[in-house]
Design an enzyme around this catalytic site. Structure first.
Site, PDB file in Angstrom:
ATOM      1  N   CYS A  92      -2.239   4.646  -3.864  1.00 56.16           N
ATOM      2  CA  CYS A  92      -1.482   5.665  -3.120  1.00 56.16           C
ATOM      3  C   CYS A  92      -0.003   5.288  -3.035  1.00 56.16           C
ATOM      4  CB  CYS A  92      -2.080   5.847  -1.744  1.00 56.16           C
ATOM      5  SG  CYS A  92      -3.814   6.339  -1.797  1.00 56.16           S
ATOM      6  N   CYS A 146      -6.807  -1.875  -5.058  1.00 58.42           N
ATOM      7  CA  CYS A 146      -6.806  -1.169  -3.775  1.00 58.42           C
ATOM      8  C   CYS A 146      -7.399  -1.963  -2.617  1.00 58.42           C
ATOM      9  CB  CYS A 146      -7.547   0.152  -3.912  1.00 58.42           C
ATOM     10  SG  CYS A 146      -6.670   1.334  -4.967  1.00 58.42           S
ATOM     11  N   ASP A 147      -6.856  -1.696  -1.449  1.00 61.69           N
ATOM     12  CA  ASP A 147      -7.440  -1.980  -0.155  1.00 61.69           C
ATOM     13  C   ASP A 147      -7.989  -3.398  -0.025  1.00 61.69           C
ATOM     14  OD1 ASP A 147      -6.750   0.607   0.766  1.00 61.69           O
ATOM     15  OD2 ASP A 147      -8.330   1.414  -0.471  1.00 61.69           O
ATOM     16  N   LYS A 148      -9.303  -3.583   0.138  1.00 60.51           N
ATOM     17  CA  LYS A 148      -9.861  -4.913   0.415  1.00 60.51           C
ATOM     18  C   LYS A 148     -10.195  -5.681  -0.858  1.00 60.51           C
ATOM     19  CE  LYS A 148      -9.340  -3.187   4.281  1.00 60.51           C
ATOM     20  NZ  LYS A 148      -8.669  -2.030   3.678  1.00 60.51           N
ATOM     21  N   ASP A 169     -10.639   3.223   0.559  1.00 59.69           N
ATOM     22  CA  ASP A 169     -10.524   3.443   2.000  1.00 59.69           C
ATOM     23  C   ASP A 169     -10.248   4.903   2.332  1.00 59.69           C
ATOM     24  OD1 ASP A 169     -10.930   0.754   2.262  1.00 59.69           O
ATOM     25  OD2 ASP A 169      -9.232   0.406   3.591  1.00 59.69           O
ATOM     26  N   SER A 213      -4.793   2.126   8.830  1.00 57.88           N
ATOM     27  CA  SER A 213      -4.406   2.222   7.429  1.00 57.88           C
ATOM     28  C   SER A 213      -2.944   1.848   7.304  1.00 57.88           C
ATOM     29  CB  SER A 213      -4.608   3.663   6.941  1.00 57.88           C
ATOM     30  OG  SER A 213      -3.857   3.919   5.786  1.00 57.88           O
ATOM     31  N   GLU A 237     -10.616   1.586   9.969  1.00 61.48           N
ATOM     32  CA  GLU A 237      -9.245   2.080  10.059  1.00 61.48           C
ATOM     33  C   GLU A 237      -9.217   3.404  10.819  1.00 61.48           C
ATOM     34  OE1 GLU A 237      -7.260   0.182   6.028  1.00 61.48           O
ATOM     35  OE2 GLU A 237      -7.641   2.334   6.113  1.00 61.48           O
TER      36      GLU A 237
END
Length: 551
Positions: free
Chosen positions: A192, A119-121, A78, A466, A440
């Site tokens: 992150c 991560c993310d999705k 992302d 985000s 985002e």
């Protein structure tokens, strides 16, 4: 075993021939076949170190008495996709990931799954697949990144790079300082460093009972993470033997636990999309109200980045998710996890080594949890805000609308210095359908924060944020503009009122004026009319229901 469908009987002779072509020894053919879905890729820092973890998962599966088969799953970062057309693909990729795992697992009749993600999705997509396929499964999240360091200061991606753009535009940073930040903020592999979406979903996964204790916060570069990967590979074989499926783990009580931990940590607002979507696949119905109800009863006990000051490594060294479970034990459901232990057993065994990172309930940062659900004339079906990342002075705010029909238009205005104190930035046609893909808005929100306006400017969107967003930023406004929601009729200068304690989001127009504007409103043309995104836009549901696809 389920895999007997491809390896037992006379009629499966050709199937066995193909399996032997892969190199599997005859002695291994009677063992459980374990699919290992790996989202390794060189382009996502959170996934770049997965080759190492794959080795340890493989060792674990063999040690446990299974035979592993690896297959690849795509991933999107992302952070890299942010602020341009690439972000259209992030949320839709969640559905593709779930579909791909379902496809490979069912086509090859795996007995169990190990899901290597970060991560993310990607993590919610894998959990959706686990719930849908419902064969014994275990998740390994690859772990958070170490904090960056520069001249004695710790750094994180969002607070020290995205927000640096606004600071630079305001003349607060030099060119040389920008160069130092971009080289030092992300020192290596891992997700992150704050409680952004990736780490929030890792914590949700462990709290849900779908990964081993300690998995969420153990660092990407650590030997501990390797050991967890090994034990996960071994454990999934035991789950197969005992027929413990995700449907027996991901119960209503488990989802309530995951939401409570998320709220206690002040996690990303993206969980309001992902947890209901996972629950939907598991046959469990979760409403927006449940998040708000639990939030009102759950104190915010860990002040994590971006709104706070603690990094994921701090949470790890303070005891991780088991320590958080210990704090919240009396309010948790004592459900079973993939480890074989129940939640109370994990909580009782945990140690809290830093009472400032994981505070006692009576010394919480705030009485309520991280997320609040707002409703009102601007969001009849709800909107979401990370209230723990909003200063007390901005919990109530009234201002004049400045309206933009895309993220790019808003970002251009922010960087040009056209946003002033007292403004409410409205970004619309960025919802699941209108985006499409519900992009985002970290670029505009970080720029606003970096320019020192987060104490005097609010942002409202039918898109999403985000996990790194902080300040009075309200997303998931439903119905979205593309569906003709009230956000579609807002004009520059309209007065908007935000009242987070009272859970209100209102547009100050008379009912007659709103009806007149709605009648005169002309729908905009879709931004994308071909390919996967056009199909996604035609099938995706509202953010208020998790943006799941119509079946």
């Amino acid at each position: 075993m389920k895999s007997d469908l491809i390896k037992k009987g006379l009629e499966r002779l050709p199937h066995r021939a193909l399996l032997y072509a892969t190199g599997i020894p005859r002695t291994e053919m009677d063992k459980p076949f374990i699919g290992v879905a790996t989202s390794f890729t060189d382009i996502i820092p959170g996934h770049a170190g997965m080759r190492d973890l794959e080795r340890f998962i493989e060792k674990g599966v063999h040690t446990g008495g299974g035979y592993p088969f690896f297959f690849g799953i795509p991933g999107i970062c992302d952070g890299i996709a942010m602020g341009h057309s690439g972000m259209h693909y992030s949320l839709p990729s969640r559905e593709l990931i779930a579909d791909m795992i379902e496809t490979v697992a069912e086509a090859h009749q795996f007995d169990g799954l190990v899901l290597l993600t970060n991560c993310d999705k990607i993590t919610p997509g894998m959990l959706m697949a686990a719930a849908r396929v419902n064969i014994p499964s275990i998740v390994v999240t690859a772990g958070p990144m170490l904090s960056g360091h520069l001249r004695g200061k710790r750094l994180s991606l969002v607070n020290d790079t995205f927000e640096a753009i606004g600071k630079y535009k305001k003349g607060l940073l030099k060119d040389s300082e920008l160069e130092d930040l971009e080289m030092c903020a992300c020192p290596g592999a891992g997700s992150c460093q704050g409680m952004y979406t990736a780490n929030t979903m890792a914590c949700v996964t462990e709290s849900l009972g779908m990964s081993l204790p300690g998995c969420a916060t153990s660092l990407a570069v650590s030997a501990k993470k390797r050991r967890i990967a090994f034990h996960s590979g071994s454990r999934v074989v035991e789950l197969v033997k005992k027929k413990i499926t995700p449907g027996k783990i991901m119960t209503r009580g488990a989802f309530e636990n995951a939401i409570r931990v998320d709220l206690a940590l002040g996690g990303s607002t993206n969980t309001v999309l992902h947890i209901p979507a996972i629950a939907h696949e598991a046959g469990v119905s979760l409403s927006l109200e449940l998040f708000d109800d639990i939030s009102k009863k759950t104190p915010h006990i860990a002040n994590m980045l971006p709104g706070g000051s603690h990094y994921l490594e701090d949470l790890e060294f303070a005891g991780g998710i088991p320590a958080v479970l210990k704090r919240l034990k009396r309010n948790l459901n004592n459900v079973t996890t993939v480890s074989g232990e129940k939640i109370y057993e994990i909580a009782d065994r945990a140690e809290i080594s830093d009472e400032e990172v994981i505070r006692p309930l009576d010394r919480a940062h705030r009485k309520e949890g991280g997320i609040a659900v707002l409703r009102g004339s601007l969001a009849p079906d709800g909107a979401v805000v990370k209230q723990t990342a909003v200063s007390k002075e901005m919990l109530r705010f009234k201002g004049k609308a400045k309206v933009f029909n895309s993220e790019e238009a808003a970002m251009k205005s922010v960087l040009a210095g056209k946003i002033k104190s007292g403004d409410v930035v409205v970004i619309r046609y960025e919802g699941p359908k209108g985006g499409p893909g519900m992009r985002e808005m970290l670029g505009p929100t970080a720029a606003i924060a970096g320019m020192g306006l987060s104490q005097s400017v609010a942002l409202i969107t039918d898109g999403r944020f985000s996990g790194g967003t902080r300040g009075p930023c309200i997303g998931h406004v439903s119905p979205e503009a593309m569906e003709g929601g009230p956000i579609s009729i807002v004009k520059d200068g309209d007065i908007i009122e935000i009242d987070i304690p009272k859970r209100k989001l209102n547009l100050f127009l008379s009912e007659k004026e709103m009806m007149d504007r709605s009648r005169r409103h002309k729908p905009v043309k879709p931004k994308i009319t071909k390919g996967w995104l056009a199909r996604y836009a035609s099938l995706v549901t509202s953010a208020s229901t998790g943006a799941v696809m119509k079946s």
